[in-house]
Design a protein around this motif. Structure first.
Motif, PDB file in Angstrom:
ATOM      1  N   LEU A 145      -1.740  10.089 -10.817  1.00 29.95           N
ATOM      2  CA  LEU A 145      -1.280   8.958 -11.618  1.00 29.95           C
ATOM      3  C   LEU A 145      -0.535   7.920 -10.784  1.00 29.95           C
ATOM      4  O   LEU A 145      -0.520   6.742 -11.109  1.00 29.95           O
ATOM      5  N   TYR A 146       0.060   8.341  -9.674  1.00 29.59           N
ATOM      6  CA  TYR A 146       0.868   7.449  -8.848  1.00 29.59           C
ATOM      7  C   TYR A 146       0.109   6.883  -7.652  1.00 29.59           C
ATOM      8  O   TYR A 146       0.715   6.367  -6.722  1.00 29.59           O
ATOM      9  N   SER A 147      -1.207   6.948  -7.666  1.00 27.02           N
ATOM     10  CA  SER A 147      -2.009   6.437  -6.552  1.00 27.02           C
ATOM     11  C   SER A 147      -1.886   4.923  -6.439  1.00 27.02           C
ATOM     12  O   SER A 147      -1.789   4.215  -7.444  1.00 27.02           O
ATOM     13  N   SER A 148      -1.907   4.456  -5.180  1.00 29.90           N
ATOM     14  CA  SER A 148      -1.800   3.016  -4.944  1.00 29.90           C
ATOM     15  C   SER A 148      -2.348   2.670  -3.568  1.00 29.90           C
ATOM     16  O   SER A 148      -2.501   3.530  -2.714  1.00 29.90           O
ATOM     17  N   ASP A 149      -2.648   1.395  -3.400  1.00 24.02           N
ATOM     18  CA  ASP A 149      -2.973   0.826  -2.095  1.00 24.02           C
ATOM     19  C   ASP A 149      -2.002  -0.322  -1.861  1.00 24.02           C
ATOM     20  O   ASP A 149      -1.737  -1.112  -2.774  1.00 24.02           O
ATOM     21  N   THR A 150      -1.477  -0.403  -0.647  1.00 28.42           N
ATOM     22  CA  THR A 150      -0.533  -1.461  -0.304  1.00 28.42           C
ATOM     23  C   THR A 150      -0.960  -2.099   1.006  1.00 28.42           C
ATOM     24  O   THR A 150      -1.380  -1.413   1.927  1.00 28.42           O
ATOM     25  N   ILE A 151      -0.831  -3.420   1.065  1.00 30.69           N
ATOM     26  CA  ILE A 151      -1.091  -4.171   2.287  1.00 30.69           C
ATOM     27  C   ILE A 151       0.173  -4.926   2.663  1.00 30.69           C
ATOM     28  O   ILE A 151       0.743  -5.652   1.848  1.00 30.69           O
ATOM     29  N   PHE A 152       0.626  -4.716   3.904  1.00 32.40           N
ATOM     30  CA  PHE A 152       1.696  -5.522   4.493  1.00 32.40           C
ATOM     31  C   PHE A 152       0.980  -6.539   5.377  1.00 32.40           C
ATOM     32  O   PHE A 152       0.434  -6.182   6.411  1.00 32.40           O
ATOM     33  N   ASP A 153       0.951  -7.795   4.978  1.00 34.57           N
ATOM     34  CA  ASP A 153       0.299  -8.846   5.757  1.00 34.57           C
ATOM     35  C   ASP A 153       1.385  -9.674   6.434  1.00 34.57           C
ATOM     36  O   ASP A 153       1.946 -10.597   5.850  1.00 34.57           O
ATOM     37  N   TYR A 154       1.691  -9.310   7.679  1.00 36.21           N
ATOM     38  CA  TYR A 154       2.759  -9.988   8.415  1.00 36.21           C
ATOM     39  C   TYR A 154       2.366 -11.397   8.838  1.00 36.21           C
ATOM     40  O   TYR A 154       3.235 -12.238   9.022  1.00 36.21           O
ATOM     41  N   ARG A 155       1.099 -11.670   8.986  1.00 38.01           N
ATOM     42  CA  ARG A 155       0.655 -13.014   9.377  1.00 38.01           C
ATOM     43  C   ARG A 155       0.960 -14.018   8.260  1.00 38.01           C
ATOM     44  O   ARG A 155       1.432 -15.122   8.514  1.00 38.01           O
ATOM     45  N   HIS A 156       0.696 -13.622   7.002  1.00 37.91           N
ATOM     46  CA  HIS A 156       0.942 -14.517   5.876  1.00 37.91           C
ATOM     47  C   HIS A 156       2.324 -14.306   5.256  1.00 37.91           C
ATOM     48  O   HIS A 156       2.791 -15.133   4.484  1.00 37.91           O
ATOM     49  N   GLY A 157       2.967 -13.161   5.562  1.00 41.02           N
ATOM     50  CA  GLY A 157       4.325 -12.925   5.091  1.00 41.02           C
ATOM     51  C   GLY A 157       4.421 -12.350   3.692  1.00 41.02           C
ATOM     52  O   GLY A 157       5.426 -12.578   3.011  1.00 41.02           O
ATOM     53  N   TYR A 158       3.409 -11.575   3.261  1.00 48.15           N
ATOM     54  CA  TYR A 158       3.417 -11.009   1.913  1.00 48.15           C
ATOM     55  C   TYR A 158       3.031  -9.533   1.924  1.00 48.15           C
ATOM     56  O   TYR A 158       2.330  -9.063   2.823  1.00 48.15           O
ATOM     57  N   ILE A 159       3.502  -8.831   0.898  1.00 47.09           N
ATOM     58  CA  ILE A 159       3.122  -7.447   0.639  1.00 47.09           C
ATOM     59  C   ILE A 159       2.461  -7.418  -0.729  1.00 47.09           C
ATOM     60  O   ILE A 159       2.978  -8.010  -1.679  1.00 47.09           O
ATOM     61  N   ALA A 160       1.331  -6.728  -0.829  1.00 44.33           N
ATOM     62  CA  ALA A 160       0.656  -6.570  -2.116  1.00 44.33           C
ATOM     63  C   ALA A 160       0.434  -5.085  -2.369  1.00 44.33           C
ATOM     64  O   ALA A 160       0.000  -4.356  -1.478  1.00 44.33           O
ATOM     65  N   THR A 161       0.734  -4.659  -3.586  1.00 44.05           N
ATOM     66  CA  THR A 161       0.526  -3.270  -3.991  1.00 44.05           C
ATOM     67  C   THR A 161      -0.361  -3.245  -5.223  1.00 44.05           C
ATOM     68  O   THR A 161      -0.066  -3.903  -6.218  1.00 44.05           O
ATOM     69  N   LYS A 162      -1.430  -2.482  -5.125  1.00 44.04           N
ATOM     70  CA  LYS A 162      -2.349  -2.284  -6.250  1.00 44.04           C
ATOM     71  C   LYS A 162      -2.054  -0.915  -6.828  1.00 44.04           C
ATOM     72  O   LYS A 162      -2.253   0.104  -6.164  1.00 44.04           O
ATOM     73  N   LEU A 163      -1.517  -0.896  -8.057  1.00 47.66           N
ATOM     74  CA  LEU A 163      -1.237   0.356  -8.740  1.00 47.66           C
ATOM     75  C   LEU A 163      -2.437   0.706  -9.606  1.00 47.66           C
ATOM     76  O   LEU A 163      -2.784  -0.036 -10.521  1.00 47.66           O
ATOM     77  N   PHE A 164      -3.054   1.829  -9.316  1.00 49.41           N
ATOM     78  CA  PHE A 164      -4.269   2.197 -10.034  1.00 49.41           C
ATOM     79  C   PHE A 164      -3.986   2.545 -11.490  1.00 49.41           C
ATOM     80  O   PHE A 164      -4.794   2.251 -12.363  1.00 49.41           O
ATOM     81  N   SER A 165      -2.824   3.138 -11.779  1.00 48.04           N
ATOM     82  CA  SER A 165      -2.510   3.520 -13.153  1.00 48.04           C
ATOM     83  C   SER A 165      -2.291   2.310 -14.052  1.00 48.04           C
ATOM     84  O   SER A 165      -2.491   2.378 -15.255  1.00 48.04           O
ATOM     85  N   ARG A 166      -1.892   1.200 -13.469  1.00 43.63           N
ATOM     86  CA  ARG A 166      -1.633  -0.012 -14.254  1.00 43.63           C
ATOM     87  C   ARG A 166      -2.751  -1.031 -14.133  1.00 43.63           C
ATOM     88  O   ARG A 166      -2.728  -2.043 -14.815  1.00 43.63           O
ATOM     89  N   ASN A 167      -3.690  -0.788 -13.233  1.00 43.38           N
ATOM     90  CA  ASN A 167      -4.773  -1.735 -12.991  1.00 43.38           C
ATOM     91  C   ASN A 167      -4.201  -3.142 -12.797  1.00 43.38           C
ATOM     92  O   ASN A 167      -4.607  -4.098 -13.444  1.00 43.38           O
ATOM     93  N   ALA A 168      -3.219  -3.241 -11.897  1.00 38.63           N
ATOM     94  CA  ALA A 168      -2.531  -4.503 -11.642  1.00 38.63           C
ATOM     95  C   ALA A 168      -2.150  -4.580 -10.172  1.00 38.63           C
ATOM     96  O   ALA A 168      -2.136  -3.576  -9.463  1.00 38.63           O
TER      97      ALA A 168
END
Length: 113
Positions: free
Chosen positions: A19-42
């Motif tokens: 239930l707590y599965s996720s993918d996260t990207i730390f993009d240091y070139r653009h200066g952002y972190i994005a996390t995709k939470l599979f349980s929330r589809n967000a």
């Protein structure tokens, strides 16, 4: 699982935990972190603040410590708490700002900033 792409200034983190599965990207070139939470589809996106987020080399050291010691004895552990707000789908100007890697992760999902 953590993959560091030093030449692209990208760190990919994949957490496989039911239930707590996720993918996260730390993009240091653009200066952002994005996390995709599979349980929330967000997708949750936040700006990298250098005083709170370790730099690319430090993440590599923390990962090495974790792998070899099975515990990170470091004050630089990163935890983020997301609060639900207004979501919207990404637009072209978002993807220019956040970069291609985050676009690939978050396209078609509601985005929370």
């Amino acid at each position: 699982t953590m993959t560091i792409h030093s030449e692209q200034h990208i760190v990919n983190v994949h957490v496989r935990s039911g239930l707590y599965s996720s993918d996260t990207i730390f993009d240091y070139r653009h200066g952002y972190i994005a996390t995709k939470l599979f349980s929330r589809n967000a997708c949750f996106i936040m700006k990298i603040k250098k005083e709170y987020i370790p730099d690319l080399q430090e993440i590599g050291h923390l990962a090495f410590e974790r792998q070899t010691m099975r515990d990170v004895y470091s004050p630089n552990n990163v935890w983020a708490q997301f609060q639900a707000g207004n979501a919207r789908l990404g637009r072209l100007e978002d993807w220019i700002l956040y970069g291609k890697n985050i676009e690939n992760l978050c396209t078609g999902l509601p985005i929370y900033k």
